[in-house]
Design an enzyme around this catalytic site. Structure first.
Site: not given
Ligand code: KIV
Length: 279
Positions: A119, A186
């Site tokens: 991220e 997202e």
């Molecule tokens: O952890 C997860 O499920 C994610 C998705 C929402 C992309 O990062």
């Protein structure tokens, strides 16, 4: 449906504007779910740190560790899916030093992932580059990055202002330049996701980012209607398995209470006919 293992180069080249089919990615955290997602033909399985919330019942994703992610990646990899396994690097596994980040990523690859997801934008560029330099493919993740939940003050749509939108576009370019082969977007406005998708050479995979991304990702439990919690607007549930599951479990409880289970066909019988004579 895939007949061969999905590869990183296949995903990297899957731009819809170049004629590719949109990519599909679904989370899985264990062996049976990975089998199901693979049999459904998804391009990618994401061992998401969302497992903290979906499977472990926590309020956010911050509690899971690199050992937890390793453990669940092993379970998913045991299904030997054709879908490409991407595992989330959990919070604090890549936030200290580059060397710590590379070691954390390597643990996930040794557990069976083919790639890791990180991220963040510009401030993660060096770490993304270092992990790519260690021959570990990286997926980026921008917009509502759940590991920043406290900084954001909750799970909220991101990049709603022009200034934030501009920053997200810059971040996407930096993450691509650092070596990522795809980027998850997202909870951002669809028009921004469309713009980012048009600017990037690598595919975007949206979740709450509209139809114009190069692919879509959803959480396994949301797709199947397995969670009980209120689902965000961007989720579409294609079944309501929690309801069906409670019905089935209630039938078991009722049949036990009324001595209808186990029936003779669920029971092993004495083939010799002599055991009954034992005193
Ligand atoms: O952890 C997860 O499920 C994610 C998705 C929402 C992309 O990062």
């Amino acid at each position: 449906m895939h007949t061969e293992r999905v590869t990183v180069p296949f995903v990297r080249s899957s731009k819809v504007r170049n004629g590719a089919e949109p990519l599909s990615m679904i989370t899985a955290y264990d062996f049976p779910a990975a089998r199901m997602v693979d049999r459904a033909g998804a391009d990618m399985i994401l061992v998401g740190d969302s497992l903290a919330m979906v499977v472990l019942g926590h309020a956010d994703t911050l509690s899971v560790t690199i050992s937890d992610m390793e453990h669940h990646t092993r379970a998913v990899a045991a299904a030997r899916p054709l879908s490409l396994i991407v595992t989330d690097m959990p919070w604090m596994s890549y936030h200290t030093t580059k060397s710590e980040a590379v070691k954390s990523a390597a643990r996930l690859i040794r557990a069976g992932a083919a790639a890791v997801k990180i991220e963040g934008g510009a401030k993660r560029a060096k770490v993304i580059r270092a992990i790519c330099d260690a021959e570990i493919p990286v997926v980026g993740h921008l917009g509502l990055t759940p590991q920043s939940v406290n900084e954001f003050g909750g799970f909220k749509v991101q990049a709603k202002s022009v200034e934030e939108a501009r920053r997200l576009i810059d971040d996407a370019m930096v993450v691509q330049d650092a070596g990522a082969f795809a980027i998850v977007l997202e909870a951002i406005p669809d028009i921004l996701a469309k713009l980012v998708t048009a600017k990037l050479e690598i595919p975007t995979i949206g979740i709450g980012a509209g139809i114009d991304c190069d692919g879509q990702v959803l959480v396994f439990h949301d797709v199947l209607g397995l969670g009980e919690a209120k689902r965000p607007k961007f989720v579409k549930s294609y079944a309501e398995l929690a309801t069906l599951g409670v019905e089935a479990l209630s039938m078991f409880v009722k049949e036990v209470r009324t001595s209808r289970f186990p029936a003779p066909e669920n029971t092993y019988h004495d083939a010799t006919g002599e055991i009954a004579n034992l005193s």
